[in-house]
Structure formats: structure tokens, C-alpha cells
Design an enzyme around this catalytic site. Structure first.
Site, PDB file in Angstrom:
ATOM      1  N   SER B 130      -4.952   6.713  -2.061  1.00  0.00           N
ATOM      2  CA  SER B 130      -5.219   6.234  -3.422  1.00  0.00           C
ATOM      3  C   SER B 130      -5.314   7.369  -4.442  1.00  0.00           C
ATOM      4  CB  SER B 130      -6.504   5.396  -3.452  1.00  0.00           C
ATOM      5  OG  SER B 130      -6.557   4.540  -2.356  1.00  0.00           O
ATOM      6  N   HIS B 153      -1.153   2.509  -3.462  1.00  0.00           N
ATOM      7  CA  HIS B 153      -1.331   1.082  -3.768  1.00  0.00           C
ATOM      8  C   HIS B 153      -1.824   0.933  -5.200  1.00  0.00           C
ATOM      9  CE1 HIS B 153      -5.735   1.146  -3.677  1.00  0.00           C
ATOM     10  NE2 HIS B 153      -5.605   2.052  -2.727  1.00  0.00           N
TER      11      HIS B 153
END
Lengths: 68, 251
Positions: B130, B153
Site C-alpha cells: 500500500s 490496491h
């Protein structure tokens, strides 16, 4: 009670805040240390906050060291 | 430790250290064995390359419960300034093993590292998920070990939301900032990064992609596969290059 939720456990059951109170940042021998206060009034080193790799080789700042 | 309580004055403490060195040594030895499983740690001369480890969660505006292992950005930011200012420090190696965390804290770290004048090299170990992605690419050169993974993501939000449409727009803008930063500081194409970010079927019941070591390099996200040795060679190479440029400029 059955909980079915995407929330973290801590969001529903707040964790014991007393553990926060025990932990603090102190300055010791010009280094910033993250310590936890022990029951006998001494501090135990949790984390050394430094970017100098040699500080991590210093005997005085090994994790778990008890200060004062 | 009880002995300190009985003799609270400073002089006494010093005296005690002088008179009972064996006892102190013995207890510190026991402590060391308990904590580290060994008695002595290697000593080394001063170093010109400093190390910044970003591990666990990147902690930002909200303090996380104590059982979480976190890297607090308020600890890291002043350290980066100190590294930038200290003339003895010539380079920085960033060690990353993070599951992600606060987006704004992560972006702050990334921008700080990216705007440093000194050569910086990062190594992704284990995971750089992330918000770890922008931090990894913020350095001059980035490495990933073959076993490390990076999850790309879309940005998420937990907790109570007040004003859903506004928050949605805000989140989308924040995501755009992350994408722009990663695209601007690595060799990955924006289309490819977005494709990885919104890919279906890679993560179980979620969108995004889990990129493993060599794939991250193939996508252009990370500069090279390598570990400690490669990073040290690279940072020294960059330091020498910077020195050459400096002397060239003076002449």
C-alpha cells in the site's frame, strides 16, 4: 453476543489505555528512546530511535535494556 | 535495580558503580543474554551512511493500539532533517517492511525522502504494501529482495464518515496524488499502475495486485532486485557521483 463486522477488534473494544500511559519517548545520552515504565520505577528500552547504524551496536541501547 | 532505590543520591550511585563493577557487569551480562541471546555485540567505526527502518504500520494522525508495531512519522521527519543537515552523513538507506498505513503520513515521508539532496537507496524486505509503494520509489534508487511483495490496491478508509460524497471525492483525489507520486518517481507507466491497482482476480475477493520481487522490477516500479550488498554498493556509487559533481562544480 456475536459480532459480524469488518471493524477491527480495537474499534469495538477499546484497548486498555493504561499501557499507553506507561510508554513514552525520553532523551537519554543524546539519543531518543521509546521506553516503557516498569513497576519498580525504572524504564525498559523498547525502541531506539536513531538512523545511525552504529547506535544499534552500542551496548547501552540494546532492546530490553533497563535504564536508571 | 533495587539497590538504586536504597541509595538515591547521585554520588552514591557513582560510588557503587566504582566499587561493585563485577556485580554490575554480571547483571548487565545476564540482561544481555536474556534480551539478545548473546553476550557481546560487534563494534564498528563511524559510518557515513545512515539507515532508516520503516517497519510495521505507518502511523499518522491516529495512535494505533499498543499491540501494533508501528513507525510513527513524527519520529521519522526530524530524523530526515537531521540527516540532511549533518555534513558527516553522506547517504541514506531506507529499509522497508511495512503493511502500509496512514496515507498522508506515508506521502509526507515519501516527499521528504524524495526532496533530500543526499543519495538515498531503499530496500523492500518482506513486504512494502500500500503506502509502502510510494515510500519505496521515493529514493534515488530502489531495491527489492526476490521474496518481498508489494500490494498495490485502491485507498481505503475505516471509521465513521461524515459527508459521504465529499469524502469520496477527497479520497479519489488522495488516490490520484499517490498514483502521481509513484508514476513520477519510478519507471512504471500510469496506465499499467492503475491497471495493477484495479485488477480483479489477483487478490481474494478484492481488487488490486500483489507484485512479487522480480515482477516489481519488470513492471518498472522498482529499479533492481537486490539486498544489502547491492544497496550498499549503489549508495556508495551515488555518494561518489555526488562528490564528483561537487568538485566539478567548484572547478
Amino acid at each position: 453476543m456475536i459480532l459480524y463486522t469488518p471493524l477491527a477488534k480495537e474499534d469495538i473494544f477499546p484497548s486498555d489505555l493504561s499501557i499507553y500511559a506507561k510508554r513514552q519517548c525520553i532523551n537519554f545520552k543524546n539519543k531518543t528512546l521509546y521506553v516503557e515504565k516498569r513497576n519498580d520505577g525504572t524504564y525498559q528500552l523498547l525502541q531506539l530511535l536513531s538512523t545511525d547504524p552504529n547506535d544499534f551496536l552500542n551496548d547501552q541501547f540494546q532492546p530490553g535494556t533497563i535504564i536508571e | 535495580m533495587d539497590k538504586y532505590k536504597k541509595e538515591p543520591t547521585y554520588q552514591n550511585k557513582e560510588q557503587e558503580e566504582q566499587t561493585e563493577p563485577d556485580q554490575n557487569n554480571a547483571s548487565s551480562l545476564v540482561e544481555k543474554i536474556q534480551q539478545l541471546g548473546q553476550t557481546n555485540v560487534v563494534q564498528a567505526p563511524d559510518t557515513n551512511v545512515h539507515v532508516l527502518s520503516i517497519v510495521g504500520q505507518v502511523e499518522g494522525h491516529i495512535q494505533l493500539p499498543p499491540q501494533n508495531k508501528t513507525t510513527k512519522y513524527e519520529h521519522i521527519l526530524p530524523q530526515l532533517i537531521a540527516i540532511e543537515q549533518n555534513p558527516k552523513i553522506e547517504g541514506l538507506v531506507v529499509l522497508l517492511n511495512t503493511v502500509g498505513g496512514d496515507v498522508e503520513a506515508g506521502l509526507a515521508l515519501s516527499e521528504m525522502i524524495a526532496s533530500m539532496s543526499k543519495p538515498t537507496v531503499s530496500i523492500v524486505l518482506g513486504g512494502g504494501h500500500s503506502i509502502g509503494v510510494p515510500i519505496a520509489v521515493s529514493t534515488n534508487y530502489s531495491f527489492i529482495v526476490p521474496t518481498a511483495t508489494m500490494t498495490i490496491h485502491p485507498i481505503r478508509l475505516t471509521g465513521m464518515v461524515i459527508g459521504v460524497p465529499q469524502t469520496f471525492e477527497y479520497l479519489e483525489k488522495m488516490q490520484e496524488r499517490v498514483i502521481q507520486f509513484v508514476v513520477g518517481h519510478s519507471n512504471i507507466k500510469e496506465e499499467l499502475f492503475k491497471e495493477l491497482m484495479f485488477a480483479k482476480g489477483n487478490l481474494t475477493r478484492d481488487i488490486g495486485t500483489n507484485v512479487v520481487g522480480t515482477d516489481a522490477v519488470n513492471y518498472g516500479l522498482i529499479d533492481g532486485v537486490g539486498g544489502v550488498k547491492d544497496a550498499m554498493v549503489k549508495v556508495n556509487e551515488l555518494i561518489n557521483l555526488a562528490k564528483e559533481n561537487e568538485t566539478g562544480a567548484i572547478q
